[in-house]
Motif scaffolding. Sequence first.
Motif, short mmCIF file in Angstrom:
data_model
loop_
_atom_site.label_atom_id
_atom_site.label_comp_id
_atom_site.label_asym_id
_atom_site.label_seq_id
_atom_site.Cartn_x
_atom_site.Cartn_y
_atom_site.Cartn_z
N PHE A 10 0.80 -1.22 0.00
CA PHE A 10 0.00 0.00 0.00
C PHE A 10 0.83 1.28 0.00
O PHE A 10 0.31 2.35 -0.28
CB PHE A 10 -0.97 0.00 1.18
CG PHE A 10 -2.10 -0.99 0.99
CD1 PHE A 10 -3.12 -0.72 0.10
CD2 PHE A 10 -2.11 -2.20 1.67
CE1 PHE A 10 -4.15 -1.62 -0.10
CE2 PHE A 10 -3.13 -3.11 1.48
CZ PHE A 10 -4.15 -2.83 0.59
N LYS A 15 -3.00 2.74 -5.93
CA LYS A 15 -4.30 2.06 -6.02
C LYS A 15 -5.38 2.94 -6.65
O LYS A 15 -6.21 2.47 -7.40
CB LYS A 15 -4.78 1.60 -4.63
CG LYS A 15 -3.78 0.75 -3.89
CD LYS A 15 -3.55 -0.56 -4.59
CE LYS A 15 -2.56 -1.41 -3.84
NZ LYS A 15 -1.27 -1.50 -4.50
N LEU A 76 -10.05 0.28 3.17
CA LEU A 76 -9.45 -1.04 2.91
C LEU A 76 -10.45 -2.16 3.12
O LEU A 76 -10.23 -3.30 2.70
CB LEU A 76 -8.23 -1.25 3.81
CG LEU A 76 -7.06 -0.30 3.56
CD1 LEU A 76 -5.96 -0.55 4.59
CD2 LEU A 76 -6.52 -0.45 2.16
N PHE A 81 -10.57 -2.07 -2.66
CA PHE A 81 -9.30 -1.75 -1.99
C PHE A 81 -8.76 -2.97 -1.26
O PHE A 81 -7.96 -2.84 -0.34
CB PHE A 81 -9.48 -0.59 -1.02
CG PHE A 81 -9.77 0.70 -1.71
CD1 PHE A 81 -8.74 1.47 -2.24
CD2 PHE A 81 -11.07 1.14 -1.85
CE1 PHE A 81 -9.00 2.65 -2.90
CE2 PHE A 81 -11.34 2.32 -2.51
CZ PHE A 81 -10.30 3.07 -3.04
N GLY A 82 -9.21 -4.12 -1.62
CA GLY A 82 -8.68 -5.35 -1.03
C GLY A 82 -9.66 -6.11 -0.18
O GLY A 82 -9.48 -7.29 0.07
N VAL A 89 -8.43 -3.94 10.01
CA VAL A 89 -8.48 -2.56 9.54
C VAL A 89 -8.93 -1.56 10.60
O VAL A 89 -8.40 -0.45 10.66
CB VAL A 89 -9.42 -2.44 8.32
CG1 VAL A 89 -9.58 -1.00 7.87
CG2 VAL A 89 -8.91 -3.29 7.17
#
Length: 97
Positions: A10, A15, A76, A81-82, A89
């Motif tokens: 990251f 991204k 996230l 974003f994954g 998170v």
Amino acid sequence: MQVKQMRKKFSKLDKMEMSIWECCELLNEVVDESDPDLDEPQIQHLLQSAEAIRKDYPDQDWLHLTALIHDLGKVLLLPKFGGLPQWAVVDEYINTY
Ligand SMILES: [Fe+2]
């Protein structure tokens, strides 16, 4: 995935590119399951935090902004974003990095 791998993945900042407000709007899709006092989307939390700090510290504009952005890392959780799990998170320590 280890912390070092996540940081490497990251820290490239490749991204997506967006404004702060666009990122805030993405959090309209996120509810933090770890916060029992907050059933609202995270954008509500960001705005309420910023407004509360603005009321208490009207001359500290940098602090208003800090409150507004403090949980942006929760994007996230979103699939684009994954889609990381909440436990990975939502911790406040993780969100500050
Ligand atoms: Fe927060």
